[in-house]
Design a protein around this motif. Structure first.
Motif, PDB file in Angstrom:
ATOM      1  N   PRO A   3       0.693  -1.204  -0.217  1.00 35.41           N
ATOM      2  CA  PRO A   3      -0.149  -0.054   0.050  1.00 35.41           C
ATOM      3  C   PRO A   3       0.945   1.221   0.003  1.00 35.41           C
ATOM      4  O   PRO A   3       1.777   1.311   0.625  1.00 35.41           O
ATOM      5  CB  PRO A   3      -0.948  -0.243   1.173  1.00 35.41           C
ATOM      6  CG  PRO A   3      -0.048  -1.073   2.227  1.00 35.41           C
ATOM      7  CD  PRO A   3       0.931  -1.922   1.334  1.00 35.41           C
ATOM      8  N   TRP A 399      -6.886  -1.386   4.305  1.00 33.39           N
ATOM      9  CA  TRP A 399      -6.216  -1.158   3.144  1.00 33.39           C
ATOM     10  C   TRP A 399      -4.632  -1.457   3.269  1.00 33.39           C
ATOM     11  O   TRP A 399      -3.992  -2.202   2.432  1.00 33.39           O
ATOM     12  CB  TRP A 399      -6.324   0.112   2.578  1.00 33.39           C
ATOM     13  CG  TRP A 399      -5.373   0.615   1.567  1.00 33.39           C
ATOM     14  CD1 TRP A 399      -4.492   1.509   1.589  1.00 33.39           C
ATOM     15  CD2 TRP A 399      -5.142   0.244   0.270  1.00 33.39           C
ATOM     16  NE1 TRP A 399      -3.563   1.502   0.425  1.00 33.39           N
ATOM     17  CE2 TRP A 399      -4.333   0.762  -0.406  1.00 33.39           C
ATOM     18  CE3 TRP A 399      -5.874  -0.831  -0.387  1.00 33.39           C
ATOM     19  CZ2 TRP A 399      -3.850   0.614  -1.798  1.00 33.39           C
ATOM     20  CZ3 TRP A 399      -5.688  -0.906  -1.913  1.00 33.39           C
ATOM     21  CH2 TRP A 399      -4.656  -0.274  -2.391  1.00 33.39           C
ATOM     22  N   PRO A 403      -4.408  -5.100   0.929  1.00 32.75           N
ATOM     23  CA  PRO A 403      -4.708  -4.040  -0.395  1.00 32.75           C
ATOM     24  C   PRO A 403      -5.208  -4.629  -1.488  1.00 32.75           C
ATOM     25  O   PRO A 403      -4.657  -5.543  -2.363  1.00 32.75           O
ATOM     26  CB  PRO A 403      -3.080  -3.276  -0.870  1.00 32.75           C
ATOM     27  CG  PRO A 403      -2.324  -4.400  -0.283  1.00 32.75           C
ATOM     28  CD  PRO A 403      -2.992  -5.312   1.044  1.00 32.75           C
ATOM     29  N   GLU A 405      -9.277  -4.458  -4.131  1.00 30.67           N
ATOM     30  CA  GLU A 405     -10.423  -3.713  -4.562  1.00 30.67           C
ATOM     31  C   GLU A 405     -11.340  -3.409  -3.525  1.00 30.67           C
ATOM     32  O   GLU A 405     -11.783  -2.167  -3.429  1.00 30.67           O
ATOM     33  CB  GLU A 405     -11.080  -4.420  -5.862  1.00 30.67           C
ATOM     34  CG  GLU A 405     -12.205  -3.504  -6.389  1.00 30.67           C
ATOM     35  CD  GLU A 405     -12.825  -4.159  -7.529  1.00 30.67           C
ATOM     36  OE1 GLU A 405     -13.538  -3.709  -8.231  1.00 30.67           O
ATOM     37  OE2 GLU A 405     -11.894  -4.996  -8.039  1.00 30.67           O
ATOM     38  N   ALA A 408      -9.733  -0.928  -0.822  1.00 34.22           N
ATOM     39  CA  ALA A 408      -9.527   0.324  -1.492  1.00 34.22           C
ATOM     40  C   ALA A 408     -11.032   1.169  -1.280  1.00 34.22           C
ATOM     41  O   ALA A 408     -11.079   2.400  -1.157  1.00 34.22           O
ATOM     42  CB  ALA A 408      -9.198   0.346  -2.869  1.00 34.22           C
ATOM     43  N   VAL A 431      -3.669   4.899  -5.679  1.00 30.51           N
ATOM     44  CA  VAL A 431      -4.101   3.622  -5.935  1.00 30.51           C
ATOM     45  C   VAL A 431      -3.976   3.332  -7.367  1.00 30.51           C
ATOM     46  O   VAL A 431      -3.709   2.290  -7.821  1.00 30.51           O
ATOM     47  CB  VAL A 431      -5.464   3.447  -5.349  1.00 30.51           C
ATOM     48  CG1 VAL A 431      -5.978   2.339  -6.101  1.00 30.51           C
ATOM     49  CG2 VAL A 431      -5.501   3.434  -3.825  1.00 30.51           C
ATOM     50  N   SER A 434      -0.845   2.377  -8.781  1.00 37.58           N
ATOM     51  CA  SER A 434      -0.478   0.947  -8.485  1.00 37.58           C
ATOM     52  C   SER A 434      -1.044   0.249  -9.474  1.00 37.58           C
ATOM     53  O   SER A 434      -0.286  -1.084  -9.385  1.00 37.58           O
ATOM     54  CB  SER A 434      -0.884   0.675  -6.945  1.00 37.58           C
ATOM     55  OG  SER A 434      -0.789   1.409  -6.020  1.00 37.58           O
ATOM     56  N   PHE A 438      -7.630  -1.650  -9.572  1.00 39.05           N
ATOM     57  CA  PHE A 438      -7.789  -1.043  -8.305  1.00 39.05           C
ATOM     58  C   PHE A 438      -8.510   0.406  -8.555  1.00 39.05           C
ATOM     59  O   PHE A 438      -9.378   0.793  -7.893  1.00 39.05           O
ATOM     60  CB  PHE A 438      -6.623  -0.558  -7.446  1.00 39.05           C
ATOM     61  CG  PHE A 438      -6.005  -2.067  -6.866  1.00 39.05           C
ATOM     62  CD1 PHE A 438      -6.430  -2.451  -5.458  1.00 39.05           C
ATOM     63  CD2 PHE A 438      -4.790  -2.493  -7.303  1.00 39.05           C
ATOM     64  CE1 PHE A 438      -5.864  -3.512  -5.169  1.00 39.05           C
ATOM     65  CE2 PHE A 438      -4.304  -3.558  -6.917  1.00 39.05           C
ATOM     66  CZ  PHE A 438      -4.916  -4.286  -5.773  1.00 39.05           C
TER      67      PHE A 438
END
Length: 876
Positions: A3, A399, A403, A405, A408, A431, A434, A438
């Protein structure tokens, strides 16, 4: 995937928080009134004994009570200060102040004086035993009254003191913790600049109604620099509130002699919140629990308030609860958590019966990792119950640990609900960087953030990325906030019929709100019955929040129908529930609705209080902040000029930004222009607002604008609007006031006045009776005009201080035209004849002659007399 960390808040340079000087005395008005009656009575009780645990506010109440009997000579003793002095000084000699007070007391007791006196003794249980006979003699003295306070901590009040109230010489008053409204008001006033809404809720929830604890925690936060400034107010840094040394010192005598088992039980109860009695009994014998209950350290609550009917246990003293729950170090918290889990064979049994939110936070405070099931359920519970600080903290932990969906999306929901839009933007950006999988889950949260910041153009550009049902939902909400009620209603109706089931209830709420603005509150009441039945089949979950909002809209529909008593009962109930449960932001929304009704009742100062709590409306949701400022300005404009603080309107607020409050903003601006004599601009503002309301189908708002034109003696729009489609007595009566004013019809104005009075709209009724008196006097009906004037004054007694144009020069001998009233008001406000002439496009001679006629009619000699007579409410 790791995260992405978020940037922490840092203290703002150049800003240092400061405690307010002389915080308000709140929450004890009933107790103060009871003390006042005792002190002023010539017969009956000889005084009052105030009891309660440490930190409950005994000393403050005692000091406030001193002002209730100014004619009594005050003799004050403070045994706690004397005992502290004796413990640190050689010998046991009394201080000079105490010596003088005792000499005064002995003198008034020994002599049969008729001069009244008042003996005040704070912490009377610490009084030297050799002074108790003097105290009993003072209680029997015919000219004296006693004000005593004693703590219920420890061994209790000495029998010699108990004898005073058990023999009915004194009234005993057992103070309870401040109620939620009192805690809220006190918390909002602790710091200069105010506490932020979430921080105020955290503090209020942790302090359990103890005024002393609220003050000490705020003081410690200032001293330890644990506050940062953001969005114009102060916020606590970090997850834990400070534990002041003063609180530990107060609690230590109660806990010092406890054995390890009893101390363990207290710590477990404090950390678990309100656990089941059956859980606590696993850790100690019944005898030890009874001892803790006897010492008021534990309190047993029956299962009446528990959904499962379980008997629960909680810490009995707010100071002890705070010290034990916030003051334990992480390693000790960890040991207690493991003890608790081991006794219940893991978290599964606790999840079924206890507070998952408290359990998950216990894990985090002990630097342990909460199980995924506990954490997920705790986040949903926090969001459902509007415990937004917990929701943000727990969803952030979820989160970081998992981490994906789902976590988040939950954290984005929590940040949106908390209106922490800078962090929401930062989180979404991080996010998305990343991974693309996500970011898709956050588009709805991003859209909601734009909606609640009134960023409607950006929202419209984002919507094509969402599913069709989501697009309809956000367009519906945006149109409602923008004040386009016909469009909002149509979109909501289609969404209920063809859209996702998850949005059906919210669409129904938008339909109800739109119907009220459209002038159809009776149809809104019919829709309420349908939505209520749907909610009864979908309890819990997100529906719980919608149920509360539904009741608020139910009250709004009753309000617009003129059923004020029913509406007020619901408003108070919903507002009290939100405050009692520390529902961040929800109490602001409910307070706004309640204040709106109180304003229409004419109780303007009480309405203003609902609109202007220091931190309640700093919620980051633009629509509610603008609405609060507009309604506060609306209430202020009804008060006398010397009672008006600075304007609460947000800087640069436009009609477009006002959205569904555009009509109320127009009323505020028109009143300001009218007061300055710019009647042409005032009329244009209201006429434009009425036209815009009609274009949006807001017939109720149009009726409000027309009513306001008549209240300000302004011409109506040309051409006059076609007959408005209005339901409900309140809206119809507001429109009839305008018709009666234009036609100068005494019979119609009389019916309007009686209708307003019957529904409880006291200020509007008084204005209608004042205009009725004017019409009658113009027609030669002096006797009937006098009766109408008397009725107007009678109604105004229930409104408090108010000052509106129809009420000026209210009296049987005054007959002023609209122009005379306007010029007199400007002159009374300090404007010179030349300034008035320039403002109204008249000659100076015309203004001077008009003022001369006004002076003769009202019996004034100068502008100062005029200012006094303009708002005079009493007299023949």
């Amino acid at each position: 995937m790791e995260p992405t960390p978020l940037t922490p808040l840092s203290p703002a340079r150049g800003h240092r928080p400061a405690l307010t000087v002389g915080p308000p005395f709140v929450g004890r008005i009933g107790e103060l009134e009871q003390i006042r009656r005792v002190l002023l009575s010539r017969q009956g009780p000889d005084g009052v004994l105030i009891t309660g645990p440490s930190g409950i506010g005994r000393t403050r109440l005692l000091h406030e009570a001193h002002t209730l009997a100014p004619r009594r000579r005050l003799i004050s003793l403070q045994p706690r200060i004397e005992a502290h002095r004796a413990g640190h000084a050689e010998g046991s000699r009394r201080s000079p102040a105490t010596t003088r007070a005792l000499a005064d007391l002995a003198r008034v007791v020994e002599h049969s004086t008729t001069d009244p006196w008042l003996l005040s003794v704070d912490d009377v249980h610490l009084l030297d035993p050799d002074l108790w006979p003097l105290l009993h003699e003072a209680a029997r003295h015919p000219a004296g009254k006693l004000l005593l306070s004693a703590t219920t901590d420890g061994p209790g009040t000495p029998p010699e003191i108990q004898a005073l109230w058990s023999g009915r010489s004194l009234v005993r008053m057992d103070l309870q913790p401040l109620d939620a409204a009192g805690v809220k008001e006190l918390t909002d006033s602790l710091l200069e600049g105010g506490l932020g809404q979430t921080s105020a809720a955290r503090l209020a929830q942790a302090c359990g109604g103890s005024p002393r604890l609220l003050h000490e925690v705020a003081r410690a936060a200032v001293e330890q620099r644990l506050l940062v400034r953001s969005e114009g107010c102060w916020h606590f840094v970090g997850e834990q509130l400070p534990v002041p040394a003063s609180v530990l010192e107060l609690v230590d005598p109660q806990l010092r002699d406890l054995d390890e088992t009893c101390r363990t039980v207290l710590e477990l109860v404090a950390l678990a919140g309100s656990p089941r009695l059956s859980s606590v009994e696993r850790f100690c014998a019944a005898r030890q629990l009874e001892e803790l209950e006897l010492r008021n350290l534990l309190r047993i609550e029956d299962g009446g308030a528990d959904p499962a009917g379980e008997v629960r246990v909680r810490i009995g003293h707010p100071l002890a609860s705070y010290a034990l729950s916030c003051g334990l170090r992480p390693l000790r918290r960890r040991r207690r958590l493991r003890d608790w889990l081991a006794a219940h064979h893991g978290p599964a049994a606790l999840m079924a019966h206890d507070d998952c939110r408290r359990l998950a936070e216990w894990y985090l405070d002990a630097h342990e990792t909460p199980p995924r099931g506990v954490l997920d359920r705790a986040i949903e519970q926090s969001l459902r119950d509007q415990d937004l600080p917990s929701a943000v903290r727990l969803s952030r932990a979820a989160w970081r640990q998992n981490p994906d969906e789902a976590t988040a999306e939950r954290h984005a929901r929590a940040l949106t609900a908390s209106a922490d839009f800078p962090r929401l933007t930062e989180f979404i950006t991080a996010v998305r960087a990343s991974g693309p999988g996500f970011g898709r889950a956050l588009e709805r949260a991003e859209a909601r953030g734009m909606l609640l910041q009134a960023r409607y153009e950006e929202l419209e550009r984002l919507l094509p990325q969402l599913p069709a049902g989501e697009q309809s939902y956000f367009r519906m909400a945006a149109r409602y906030f923008q004040g386009c009620f016909t469009d909002a209603y149509a979109l909501a109706e289609a969404l209920r019929r063809d859209g996702p089931a998850v949005h059906a209830l919210e669409a129904g709420l938008i339909m109800m709100g739109s119907l009220c603005h459209m002038g159809r509150p009776e149809q809104a009441l019919g829709l309420y019955a349908m939505l209520r039945a749907e909610l009864d089949h979908a309890p819990g979950g997100p529906a719980k929040f919608h149920a509360d909002s539904l009741e608020e809209l139910h009250a709004s529909a009753l309000h617009y129908c003129g059923r004020f008593d029913e509406a007020e009962q619901i408003y108070w109930q919903e507002y009290a529930h939100a405050v009692q449960n520390h529902h961040v932001r929800i109490d602001a929304q409910r307070g706004l609705a309640l204040g709106h009704l109180l304003h229409d009742r004419g109780i303007v100062e009480a309405a203003l209080k609902c609109f202007t709590f220091t931190s309640s409306y700093r919620v980051g949701w633009r629509q509610w902040q603008a609405k609060a400022g507009i309604h506060a300005a609306l209430a202020l404009s009804c008060l006398p000029a010397d009672r008006r603080p600075d304007s609460p309107l947000p800087d640069g607020l436009t009609v477009k930004e006002a959205g569904n409050c555009a009509m109320f903003l127009a009323v505020v601006e028109a009143r300001g222009r009218h007061e300055s004599g710019d009647t042409a601009t005032a009329a244009r503002i209201l006429h434009d607002a009425v036209a815009a309301a009609l274009a949006d189908g807001a017939h109720a708002d149009a009726a409000i604008g027309l009513h306001e034109c008549a209240r300000l003696s302004l011409p109506g729009p040309e051409p006059a609007p076609v007959s408005l489609r209005l339901e409900g007595a309140f809206l119809q009566t507001r429109l009839r006031y305008e018709e009666a004013y234009r036609s100068r019809d005494p019979k119609l104005m009389g019916r309007v006045a009686r209708a307003f009075a019957d529904m409880g709209a006291g200020l509007y009724a008084a204005e209608a009776y004042a205009e009725l008196a004017r019409f009658l006097r113009q027609a030669g009906g002096v006797k009937a005009a006098t009766a109408a004037t008397a009725r107007a004054r009678e109604l105004l007694r229930g409104c408090g201080p108010v000052d509106t144009p129809p009420l000026r020069f209210l009296g049987p001998a005054v007959l002023l035209s609209d122009r005379e009233r306007l010029i007199a008001g400007l002159a009374a406000g300090g404007m010179a004849d030349k300034e008035i002439a320039e403002r109204l496009c008249l000659s100076v001679r015309t203004v001077s002659n008009t003022l001369y006629r006004v002076y003769r009619k009202v019996g004034a000699e100068n502008r100062r007399d005029l200012r006094v007579l303009m708002t005079q409410r009493s007299g023949a």
